[in-house]
Design an enzyme around this catalytic site. Structure first.
Site, mmCIF file in Angstrom:
data_model
loop_
_atom_site.group_PDB
_atom_site.id
_atom_site.type_symbol
_atom_site.label_atom_id
_atom_site.label_comp_id
_atom_site.label_asym_id
_atom_site.label_seq_id
_atom_site.Cartn_x
_atom_site.Cartn_y
_atom_site.Cartn_z
ATOM 1 C CG ASP A 1 -1.834 1.205 1.286
ATOM 2 O OD1 ASP A 1 -1.587 2.184 0.540
ATOM 3 O OD2 ASP A 1 -2.795 1.179 2.076
ATOM 4 C CE1 TYR B 1 -7.566 10.488 1.073
ATOM 5 C CE2 TYR B 1 -8.708 9.208 -0.588
ATOM 6 C CZ TYR B 1 -8.297 9.374 0.710
ATOM 7 O OH TYR B 1 -8.620 8.431 1.643
ATOM 8 N NE ARG C 1 -1.100 12.202 9.867
ATOM 9 C CZ ARG C 1 -1.844 11.443 9.050
ATOM 10 N NH1 ARG C 1 -1.504 10.175 8.821
ATOM 11 N NH2 ARG C 1 -2.930 11.907 8.487
#
Lengths: 412, 412
Positions: free
Chosen positions: A199, A224, A371
């Site tokens: 992935d 996206y 993050r």
């Protein structure tokens, strides 16, 4: 280093990297430092005109647009453009469906490639959807799921690899930003006779992947994040050419048929990557993603990566100097770092909300992480310094403890 | 009837139905009679501004739009708007993914609702994707597929129903336009203890469905035909409330999780229809579909149906009078007719291409059918007459035999 010296260093670094400053290609609001492009990429300026053109085709040419404007070929055409970004020769990538759905498809196909093997290996820290989808596929095909950290997978494969059908890993950890060894784990999987499924949602468009060069078998990725295709943009599927003849998706629609317009009662898989198509994809969504990929006509991924490493390196340097109480959970070694930086702080949700109020948009992930995503083409070293200075100010003012900053939902 | 008399009759009918002439809500090119809205609906004027607004949200508010502009809720919000169109109370419809994918999900869920039953019944004339998906699900769950015409299904159920898990049928035949007995077959399925799954792609927005009133169990439908959501618009899933607690989709993503933002390693299905969500859907595609549904704020489906029956009835009348060599394959009885009319003609492909050149856009389906779709809100009785007059002219001039009109691909 004084504040002025640090500002001068940011300036010098930006000058040195001026060739890869592509902010002019993006439509970002003024005064915002956007550090969540790893969740939803900022809009490339090319997207709006492309959507407008697609609406105009629909309006003017109606159903004939499927032929006249090559809507039919959009999934493979967009796929070939993504292929360049992920290091794949043409004819191996198709765009369409969500990451969840395409992951289901490649995992079911992986099982069909390795019948009789009983185990599948994954990282328990994977993005939840990956775990959910894998769990469902495991039930379908009778796999037992074995958990391992990506850096322990080669050892596990050396010991129990004979019974492993597939390894599913994310190239970068969505929480810590740690980048895993795609080449090494893929080679270890192959040595054990297993299929390597990656992935690459958190690295496609940010890190050179070399899917062909590293002999990856199957991969999926998100449209996206660093590809900039807009909210919920179509995901993509990579099927290495050597596996295509044996690739058997579980969900079969008419777009993946060898002769879709013959409307035959039996499904006959198309040759090549077209068999990874399902039903009619959103042409509006594909048009947005296709236009977003224009960014990669201006810069290659190796150059994006060089800029990203300089930005994240400087970000870490600023965090060390100005916010020493923030515990870095992202590896310091550049080669082990994806394109985001995460720090642990008490009241991480409050920190993120207070930063947003100051125009620095990052996000929060449990357990207690702030993050900071670095989509390199539209960020500068000056942005990195500004973000850390704002973080310092938030903590100094105790804004992270303000009640209104304690609860907020974020979306990756 | 003379040509003038027929034109006067068209005029009279249009006057009588003036209240449901909603062409002003659509952006259609001048001079075109668009009879392919059953394949790709014409663009409602509300779509372009809505897409523009969504782009603006993305540009200005970036990732915060998931909260600030309620992107997260789009699949269920759009679902509730579709629910009104298909005769369902709120909380039973969700939009997202393609028809192919959502059909896979509901069929797998149907199997989980009826474990131990070995048969599934379907119409061999179904749209190919339905057959392909069903065939894959049958392999997954061990079903044997039994073929029957929809009007023979009740007899079959009376004889062998004890072993039937589910019946999958299209409400209207995509070739002939024949409308099947949704209420009767659903009741027969229930009498046998089976689950009734309907594909309402060819009737949603054109025919009152009454999914709740007729106790339908599960349904899927298409967003880009009579709902007008644009090319490849998201499909929708209906799960009757009484089945939701036991609804088990095979593909499980984080959007269908009870606590999506907790990022838990185990999938826990959300309560209610939200469990039918998968991964991140295209927000651009959902925005277009949501705006398209504004049409149904101006008219209810019963009124659309009344207009459609008048239009298709007059179309058949004109065909009978002017093109007697065209063999009608659509039932003449209004209650057995969906919203398109198909006629068999030699060289059907050539007929369709020649009609397109004359501004009448229909499509072709094997075997040898000219298919004329009647999306009632933007068509008039005058359009029906004009289309048939052009068909007469095409045949009289032999344009259907012209070499350039022999091969063309069309898309449903």
């Amino acid at each position: 280093m004084t504040r002025d010296e640090r500002a001068a260093r940011a300036q010098d670094l930006d000058t040195a990297h001026a060739a890869t400053d592509l902010r002019h290609l993006f439509d970002l609001p003024p005064g915002v430092v956007y550090l969540d492009g790893n969740s939803l990429g900022a809009p490339p300026r090319s997207v709006a005109p492309a959507l407008h053109a697609t609406l105009e085709h629909w309006r003017r040419d109606l159903v004939s647009s499927w032929n006249d404007h090559a809507w039919w070929e959009a999934p493979t055409r967009v796929g070939d453009r993504i292929a360049r970004v992920v290091g794949a020769a043409p004819g191996q990538v198709v765009a369409g469906d969500s990451t969840t759905v395409v992951l289901f498809q490649v995992l079911r196909a992986a099982a069909a490639l390795r019948p009789g093997r009983r185990l599948v290996v994954t990282d328990p820290a994977s993005f939840p959807t990956d775990l959910y989808v894998l769990s469902g596929v495991a039930r379908d095909v009778g796999w037992e799921v074995v958990h391992a950290r990506p850096d322990e997978v080669p050892t596990l494969l050396a010991e129990r690899g004979d019974d492993v059908a597939a390894v599913l890993l994310s190239h970068a950890d969505f929480r810590t930003g740690e980048l895993w060894d795609l080449a090494g784990v893929t080679a270890a999987a192959h040595a054990a006779g297993a299929v390597a499924v990656w992935d690459v949602s958190h690295t496609a468009g940010a890190v050179p992947l070399g899917l062909d060069a590293h002999d990856v078998d199957l991969a999926v990725g998100c449209g996206y994040k660093y590809l900039g295709g807009g909210p919920g943009a179509p995901a993509f599927t990579y099927v290495a050419r050597r596996h295509q003849a044996a690739y058997e998706p579980a969900v079969r629609g008419w777009h993946g048929h060898a002769r879709p317009f013959a409307m035959e009662p039996e499904h006959v898989l198309a040759d090549g990557i077209a068999r990874a198509r399902t039903g009619t994809p959103s042409i509006l969504a594909l048009a947005a993603l296709e236009a977003a990929l224009d960014v990669f006509d201006h810069v290659d991924v190796a150059a994006v990566r060089a800029r990203s490493l300089s930005l994240t390196g400087f970000l870490v340097e600023c965090l060390d100097a100005l916010v020493p109480e923030a515990r870095l959970v992202t590896p310091r070694e550049p080669e082990r770092r994806g394109s985001h930086v995460s720090v642990a702080l008490p009241r991480a949700i409050g920190v993120v909300q207070a930063l947003v109020a100051r125009g620095v948009v990052g996000d929060h992930r449990e357990p207690g992480l702030v993050r900071l995503g670095v989509a390199a083409p539209y960020l500068t070293h000056g942005d990195m310094l500004a973000a850390v200075e704002q973080l310092r100010a938030v903590l100094d003012a105790g804004e992270d403890a303000a009640p209104e900053n304690q609860v907020r939902r974020t979306v990756t």
